[in-house]
Design a protein around this motif. Sequence first.
Motif, PDB file in Angstrom:
ATOM      1  N   VAL A  21      80.699  45.240  48.509  1.00  0.00           N
ATOM      2  CA  VAL A  21      80.964  44.903  47.110  1.00  0.00           C
ATOM      3  C   VAL A  21      79.864  45.516  46.252  1.00  0.00           C
ATOM      4  O   VAL A  21      78.691  45.493  46.618  1.00  0.00           O
ATOM      5  N   ILE A  22      80.281  46.089  45.110  1.00  0.00           N
ATOM      6  CA  ILE A  22      79.338  46.697  44.184  1.00  0.00           C
ATOM      7  C   ILE A  22      78.822  45.618  43.238  1.00  0.00           C
ATOM      8  O   ILE A  22      79.595  44.925  42.587  1.00  0.00           O
ATOM      9  N   MET A  23      77.499  45.488  43.169  1.00  0.00           N
ATOM     10  CA  MET A  23      76.910  44.455  42.332  1.00  0.00           C
ATOM     11  C   MET A  23      75.981  45.019  41.266  1.00  0.00           C
ATOM     12  O   MET A  23      75.399  44.277  40.480  1.00  0.00           O
ATOM     13  N   GLY A  24      75.829  46.352  41.236  1.00  0.00           N
ATOM     14  CA  GLY A  24      75.000  46.987  40.222  1.00  0.00           C
ATOM     15  C   GLY A  24      75.277  48.475  40.181  1.00  0.00           C
ATOM     16  O   GLY A  24      75.773  49.045  41.155  1.00  0.00           O
ATOM     17  N   VAL A  25      74.990  49.103  39.057  1.00  0.00           N
ATOM     18  CA  VAL A  25      75.261  50.532  38.895  1.00  0.00           C
ATOM     19  C   VAL A  25      73.997  51.368  38.989  1.00  0.00           C
ATOM     20  O   VAL A  25      74.045  52.588  38.893  1.00  0.00           O
TER      21      VAL A  25
END
Length: 258
Positions: A68-72
């Motif tokens: 899961v992506i939680m920051g860019v």
Amino acid sequence: MATQLLIYGQVEAVNKQRHLDWSIKAESHYGFAKQVNSVPLMAVEFPSAAEDYSIVFAGEGDDLLPVVIMGVRQDENLYIDEKGDWKANYIPAFIRRYPFVFASTDAGKTLTLCLDEDYAGCNQEGRGERLFDADGEQTHYLTKVLDFLQDYQTHYQRTQAFCKKLNELDLFEEMGAKFTLPSGEERTLTGFKVISREKLKALPQEELMALMANDGLELIYLHLHSMRNLNKVLQRLPKVQSEPDQPSIEIEESAEVH
């Protein structure tokens, strides 16, 4: 994916010689994961996670896993606020199992329960839940920890098998997402894979039926649907007072999700 290990510091095997008098006081904050911008996700978690996160894939070969992506940006978790509170309805099991983790030196044949002794909740003053009782036997709390990690390991193996099948079907393509932040700064998020809708549509009917039979097709659609949440990640960026515009995202055409 190496960054996932950053949530662990001083990892030691749990044993009664070393940890006889140790207790764990569960902390209500998640500051230990503040600098991790993606974590692994088990396939069984897709239905719960798809509402809050973008689910993509990272790694190569047998090491390929959903995340899961939680920051860019590097070392940034936008799902944790300044107080250390997790700002989403669902918290991935990878995070919830902390400060415990299984370790192995023989490719997973033998698993050893380990503990991050740097965890703020570790103590020898009896605060929280003891790991061992006065006779050196594992407590009910430690038994529950082991059950949780063994269940996690089972789902890990099932998730590996799911990813291996997707790889065999050649369904993946590289993901590229371009971000324009309120400040005008442009960034590109790369290093992840997504499932190609075109490749999925081109699968032979028997392969599609097989995916449907083992719930793989449902997981694929949950993944594709979750890509809409990339904009939610951007909305979690700290607001720039002089720039009222909302941040925007553009997913490269090869990985576009409608």
